[in-house]
Design a protein around this motif. Structure first.
Motif, PDB file in Angstrom:
ATOM      1  N   SER A 187       0.839  -1.207   0.000  1.00  0.00           N
ATOM      2  CA  SER A 187       0.000   0.000   0.000  1.00  0.00           C
ATOM      3  C   SER A 187       0.874   1.258   0.000  1.00  0.00           C
ATOM      4  CB  SER A 187      -0.971  -0.005   1.178  1.00  0.00           C
ATOM      5  OG  SER A 187      -0.273  -0.031   2.375  1.00  0.00           O
ATOM      6  N   CYS A 188       2.011   1.204   0.715  1.00  0.00           N
ATOM      7  CA  CYS A 188       2.935   2.356   0.714  1.00  0.00           C
ATOM      8  C   CYS A 188       3.421   2.642  -0.711  1.00  0.00           C
ATOM      9  CB  CYS A 188       4.142   2.078   1.606  1.00  0.00           C
ATOM     10  SG  CYS A 188       3.776   2.210   3.341  1.00  0.00           S
ATOM     11  N   LEU A 189       3.783   1.573  -1.423  1.00  0.00           N
ATOM     12  CA  LEU A 189       4.280   1.736  -2.793  1.00  0.00           C
ATOM     13  C   LEU A 189       3.179   2.247  -3.725  1.00  0.00           C
ATOM     14  CD1 LEU A 189       6.260  -1.596  -3.213  1.00  0.00           C
ATOM     15  CD2 LEU A 189       7.241   0.658  -3.469  1.00  0.00           C
ATOM     16  N   LEU A 190       2.025   1.591  -3.641  1.00  0.00           N
ATOM     17  CA  LEU A 190       0.934   1.889  -4.574  1.00  0.00           C
ATOM     18  C   LEU A 190       0.409   3.314  -4.394  1.00  0.00           C
ATOM     19  CD1 LEU A 190      -0.780   0.503  -6.789  1.00  0.00           C
ATOM     20  CD2 LEU A 190      -2.475   0.032  -5.041  1.00  0.00           C
ATOM     21  N   ILE A 191       0.277   3.727  -3.126  1.00  0.00           N
ATOM     22  CA  ILE A 191      -0.275   5.067  -2.885  1.00  0.00           C
ATOM     23  C   ILE A 191       0.678   6.138  -3.420  1.00  0.00           C
ATOM     24  CG2 ILE A 191      -0.979   6.696  -1.083  1.00  0.00           C
ATOM     25  CD1 ILE A 191      -1.806   4.058   0.474  1.00  0.00           C
ATOM     26  N   GLN A 192       1.980   5.912  -3.246  1.00  0.00           N
ATOM     27  CA  GLN A 192       2.951   6.866  -3.807  1.00  0.00           C
ATOM     28  C   GLN A 192       2.779   6.965  -5.314  1.00  0.00           C
ATOM     29  OE1 GLN A 192       7.139   6.840  -2.115  1.00  0.00           O
ATOM     30  NE2 GLN A 192       6.365   4.921  -1.345  1.00  0.00           N
ATOM     31  N   PHE A 193       2.621   5.796  -5.959  1.00  0.00           N
ATOM     32  CA  PHE A 193       2.478   5.748  -7.416  1.00  0.00           C
ATOM     33  C   PHE A 193       1.200   6.473  -7.854  1.00  0.00           C
ATOM     34  CE2 PHE A 193       0.842   3.277 -11.146  1.00  0.00           C
ATOM     35  CZ  PHE A 193       1.747   3.778 -12.083  1.00  0.00           C
ATOM     36  N   ILE A 194       0.094   6.203  -7.161  1.00  0.00           N
ATOM     37  CA  ILE A 194      -1.191   6.818  -7.546  1.00  0.00           C
ATOM     38  C   ILE A 194      -1.124   8.338  -7.364  1.00  0.00           C
ATOM     39  CG2 ILE A 194      -3.652   6.991  -6.916  1.00  0.00           C
ATOM     40  CD1 ILE A 194      -3.507   3.950  -6.271  1.00  0.00           C
ATOM     41  N   LEU A 195      -0.572   8.790  -6.233  1.00  0.00           N
ATOM     42  CA  LEU A 195      -0.476  10.239  -5.986  1.00  0.00           C
ATOM     43  C   LEU A 195       0.403  10.911  -7.037  1.00  0.00           C
ATOM     44  CD1 LEU A 195      -0.154  10.404  -2.076  1.00  0.00           C
ATOM     45  CD2 LEU A 195      -2.141  10.975  -3.456  1.00  0.00           C
ATOM     46  N   TYR A 196       1.504  10.239  -7.383  1.00  0.00           N
ATOM     47  CA  TYR A 196       2.421  10.780  -8.382  1.00  0.00           C
ATOM     48  C   TYR A 196       1.720  10.883  -9.747  1.00  0.00           C
ATOM     49  CZ  TYR A 196       6.876  11.438 -10.833  1.00  0.00           C
ATOM     50  OH  TYR A 196       7.895  11.953 -11.577  1.00  0.00           O
ATOM     51  N   LEU A 197       0.962   9.831 -10.059  1.00  0.00           N
ATOM     52  CA  LEU A 197       0.228   9.784 -11.332  1.00  0.00           C
ATOM     53  C   LEU A 197      -0.798  10.926 -11.402  1.00  0.00           C
ATOM     54  CD1 LEU A 197       0.281   7.704 -13.696  1.00  0.00           C
ATOM     55  CD2 LEU A 197      -1.756   6.693 -12.701  1.00  0.00           C
ATOM     56  N   LEU A 198      -1.560  11.080 -10.327  1.00  0.00           N
ATOM     57  CA  LEU A 198      -2.572  12.142 -10.284  1.00  0.00           C
ATOM     58  C   LEU A 198      -1.915  13.507 -10.396  1.00  0.00           C
ATOM     59  CD1 LEU A 198      -4.922  10.811  -7.440  1.00  0.00           C
ATOM     60  CD2 LEU A 198      -5.433  10.910  -9.875  1.00  0.00           C
ATOM     61  N   GLY A 199      -0.818  13.690  -9.667  1.00  0.00           N
ATOM     62  CA  GLY A 199      -0.096  14.959  -9.694  1.00  0.00           C
ATOM     63  C   GLY A 199       0.408  15.306 -11.075  1.00  0.00           C
ATOM     64  N   ASN A 200       0.901  14.287 -11.788  1.00  0.00           N
ATOM     65  CA  ASN A 200       1.441  14.503 -13.134  1.00  0.00           C
ATOM     66  C   ASN A 200       0.379  14.787 -14.179  1.00  0.00           C
ATOM     67  OD1 ASN A 200       4.622  13.543 -13.891  1.00  0.00           O
ATOM     68  ND2 ASN A 200       3.919  13.386 -11.789  1.00  0.00           N
ATOM     69  N   PHE A 201      -0.853  14.386 -13.902  1.00  0.00           N
ATOM     70  CA  PHE A 201      -1.947  14.675 -14.832  1.00  0.00           C
ATOM     71  C   PHE A 201      -2.755  15.896 -14.387  1.00  0.00           C
ATOM     72  CE2 PHE A 201      -1.327  10.151 -16.074  1.00  0.00           C
ATOM     73  CZ  PHE A 201      -0.992  10.404 -17.396  1.00  0.00           C
ATOM     74  N   GLY A 202      -2.218  16.621 -13.425  1.00  0.00           N
ATOM     75  CA  GLY A 202      -2.864  17.857 -12.973  1.00  0.00           C
ATOM     76  C   GLY A 202      -4.156  17.620 -12.212  1.00  0.00           C
ATOM     77  N   LEU A 203      -4.282  16.455 -11.616  1.00  0.00           N
ATOM     78  CA  LEU A 203      -5.524  16.123 -10.918  1.00  0.00           C
ATOM     79  C   LEU A 203      -5.376  16.196  -9.392  1.00  0.00           C
ATOM     80  CD1 LEU A 203      -6.532  13.053 -13.113  1.00  0.00           C
ATOM     81  CD2 LEU A 203      -7.574  15.304 -13.155  1.00  0.00           C
ATOM     82  N   LEU A 204      -4.193  16.569  -8.941  1.00  0.00           N
ATOM     83  CA  LEU A 204      -3.979  16.624  -7.502  1.00  0.00           C
ATOM     84  C   LEU A 204      -3.516  18.033  -7.143  1.00  0.00           C
ATOM     85  CD1 LEU A 204      -3.944  14.436  -5.146  1.00  0.00           C
ATOM     86  CD2 LEU A 204      -1.479  14.561  -5.363  1.00  0.00           C
ATOM     87  N   PHE A 205      -4.332  18.740  -6.387  1.00  0.00           N
ATOM     88  CA  PHE A 205      -3.982  20.120  -6.048  1.00  0.00           C
ATOM     89  C   PHE A 205      -3.082  20.189  -4.815  1.00  0.00           C
ATOM     90  CE2 PHE A 205      -8.123  20.657  -8.275  1.00  0.00           C
ATOM     91  CZ  PHE A 205      -7.595  21.292  -9.393  1.00  0.00           C
ATOM     92  N   LEU A 206      -2.331  19.153  -4.615  1.00  0.00           N
ATOM     93  CA  LEU A 206      -1.431  19.088  -3.460  1.00  0.00           C
ATOM     94  C   LEU A 206      -0.068  18.638  -3.963  1.00  0.00           C
ATOM     95  CD1 LEU A 206      -3.843  16.945  -1.308  1.00  0.00           C
ATOM     96  CD2 LEU A 206      -3.473  19.373  -0.992  1.00  0.00           C
ATOM     97  N   CYS A 207       0.938  18.791  -3.099  1.00  0.00           N
ATOM     98  CA  CYS A 207       2.232  18.247  -3.498  1.00  0.00           C
ATOM     99  C   CYS A 207       2.164  16.728  -3.373  1.00  0.00           C
ATOM    100  CB  CYS A 207       3.348  18.791  -2.639  1.00  0.00           C
ATOM    101  SG  CYS A 207       3.209  18.316  -0.936  1.00  0.00           S
ATOM    102  N   PHE A 208       3.037  16.045  -4.094  1.00  0.00           N
ATOM    103  CA  PHE A 208       2.965  14.583  -4.110  1.00  0.00           C
ATOM    104  C   PHE A 208       4.340  13.979  -3.894  1.00  0.00           C
ATOM    105  CE2 PHE A 208       4.500  14.988  -8.374  1.00  0.00           C
ATOM    106  CZ  PHE A 208       3.833  16.102  -8.874  1.00  0.00           C
TER     107      PHE A 208
END
Lengths: 400, 109
Positions: free
Chosen positions: A343-364
């Motif tokens: 879960s630690c690995l996957l959540i980092q990946f998902i947050l990074y993915l969202l951030g890179n597609f401009g879907l996360l208004f937070l730092c990742f």
């Protein structure tokens, strides 16, 4: 060798031992077989059969020692981690090669080599560390202290993983209130983390919470009531600890990241299916973050949607393979620990993915194994190494 | 009854016995023999590879407990996965059993 028995019984047990290749499980299997014969002989003795004859009878009912040993050996073979290792290695290598033109540095190559060495070492020898409870507690404390001092969120992930391991130990021998004490300690830790982490608080806290919840959800599957109480406790603590933190800080996060996220999101609507986007250089130079923080965005802009999908598909392949490894674990405590790491690995990946597609208004956080940060590489490689180690040794020994 | 017929369904029988009561190896063997009127008499050593395989696939789990004779024994109990597996195996067996009976009865008629 067992005393108070006939030599033939010892010979039988020795033959079974010869067939079982894994030394660590030999004793427990032989003890179970011996106890079976002991019960059988005892019943005969109770019926008036002389002791020696009773043992001979018990032995005669057992069947062929070599065949039994062979069958037991087949059940308790180590699993081969070569396929997941190869898929992990290939996906990381290709993802790194595609990013060389962004930021080729010596430390990128050093990072890759370090990750490979850590994964391989932990896969084959990690159980020697994981079994030592005191060492795990010390490592956990050191990780937490370092994560506070260095303000490293990856070290916080590491603490989270080791903390889950400690929780798994607690779950094995539960005592009154220990689970609740561990939850309270955890809440205090999260509360303490709010200040030194600054912008990383939210993502780190999110990862901590989810991995912790996962470990709780997967613990004690037979005790539903206890599980529900613990889950409710976690949710309550989460609300009380985070809500004020989120309310106060969310505005700050959004103001600094929202413009960039909206810019990325609108730009991505115009990228090519295959090929470099014409506005690539201007856009990349305009981003406030380091290039490495936008690795996926870089792939989309420089190669197009289709090649990026292929690269992402390969990275996802690594996660799917790791998840399949976890699904095959039969030891419950191994599952708890592996799910926490995953879960630690996957959540980092998902947050990074969202951030890179401009879907996360937070730092990742960084992309696992592809970050330039050496601490991130070490910790994320450790997560993978631990999952593969649990997968490899699941049949033969209880690590946790 | 042929050895093949017995061994192919042994895991279902063992799961059934463990689902009724937590038991250790010796108890399982004795229970199996007595309830089948000594039709299912296994070589006792062969029980353990089956038990360990069921444990490995997560259908049963082992724990240590003091037995009636005052000695520690390795007991086995069924898991949720094992319960589901047993239910499927029973359904399969009932279908098979019904089909065989239908064929045999028709032939006899």
């Amino acid at each position: 060798m067992k005393e108070n028995t006939i030599p033939e019984v010892n010979a039988y047990l020795e033959t079974v031992r010869e067939e079982i290749k894994e030394k660590s499980i030999q004793e427990s299997i032989l003890l179970e077989l011996y106890q079976h014969m002991e019960d059988s002989a005892s019943l005969q003795v109770e019926n008036g059969v002389p002791v020696n004859d009773a043992w001979h009878y018990a032995l005669s009912t057992m069947g062929d020692a070599r065949e039994t040993g062979r069958q037991l050996n087949l059940v308790h073979q180590k699993r081969s981690p070569l396929l997941p290792l190869a898929i992990t290695g290939i996906s990381v290598f290709i993802a790194l090669v595609t990013g060389f033109s962004i930021n080729y540095q010596k430390r990128t190559v050093i990072g890759l080599i370090t990750a490979c060495v850590i994964i391989i070492l932990l896969t084959y020898f990690g159980h020697n560390i994981l079994k030592r409870k005191r060492l795990i507690c010390i490592i956990s404390a050191v990780m937490f202290s370092l994560s506070i001092i260095l303000r490293s969120h990856t070290l916080l992930f590491a603490f989270c993983m080791f903390w889950t391991l400690i929780l798994a130990y607690i779950e094995i021998k539960p005592q009154k209130y220990t689970s609740y004490i561990s939850i309270i300690v955890y809440a205090i830790v999260i509360w303490l983390c709010r200040y030194p982490y600054g912008t990383y608080t939210l993502t780190s806290a999110l990862i901590l919470s989810i991995s912790f919840s996962c470990s709780i959800i997967h613990s004690k599957q037979n005790n539903l009531k206890s599980k529900c109480i613990k889950l409710l406790s976690v949710i309550t603590i989460f609300i009380f600890v985070y809500l004020p933190c989120i309310c106060i800080r969310l505005e700050t996060y959004i103001s600094s990241f929202s413009n960039e996220s909206m810019l990325i999101f609108s730009t991505l609507k115009n990228v090519h299916f295959i090929g470099k986007a014409f506005f690539f250089d201007n856009f990349i130079n305009g981003l406030s973050g380091h290039y490495v923080n936008y690795r996926i965005l870089y792939w989309v802009l420089s190669y197009g949607i289709f090649p990026t999908s292929l690269i992402l598909f390969m990275i996802c392949g690594m996660y799917i393979v790791l998840f399949c490894c976890i699904k095959r674990l039969s030891n419950h405590n191994h599952q708890v620990l592996a799910i926490s790491c995953f879960s630690c690995l996957l959540i980092q990946f998902i947050l990074y993915l969202l951030g890179n597609f401009g879907l996360l208004f937070l730092c990742f956080p960084a992309l696992p194994l592809l970050s330039e940060g050496i601490s991130s590489i070490i910790i994320n490689a450790s997560f993978i190494g631990i999952i593969l180690n649990l997968y490899r040794h699941d049949r033969i020994l209880s690590i946790v | 009854m042929s050895k093949k017929t017995i061994t192919s369904n042994t895991s279902m029988l063992i799961l059934q016995l463990i689902s009724e009561k937590e038991q250790y190896g010796y108890q399982i063997i004795k229970e199996l023999a007595s309830r089948s009127c000594h039709v299912f008499v296994l070589k006792e050593g062969t029980l353990y590879p089956i038990l360990h395989a069921l444990e490995e696939e997560g259908s049963i789990e082992a724990f240590e407990q003091v037995a009636e004779n005052g000695k520690f024994r390795k007991y086995y109990r069924i898991t949720k996965k094992g319960e589901k597996q047993l239910k499927c195996k029973k359904e399969e067996w009932n279908t098979y059993h019904k089909a065989i009976n239908q064929v045999i009865n028709n032939m006899e008629v």
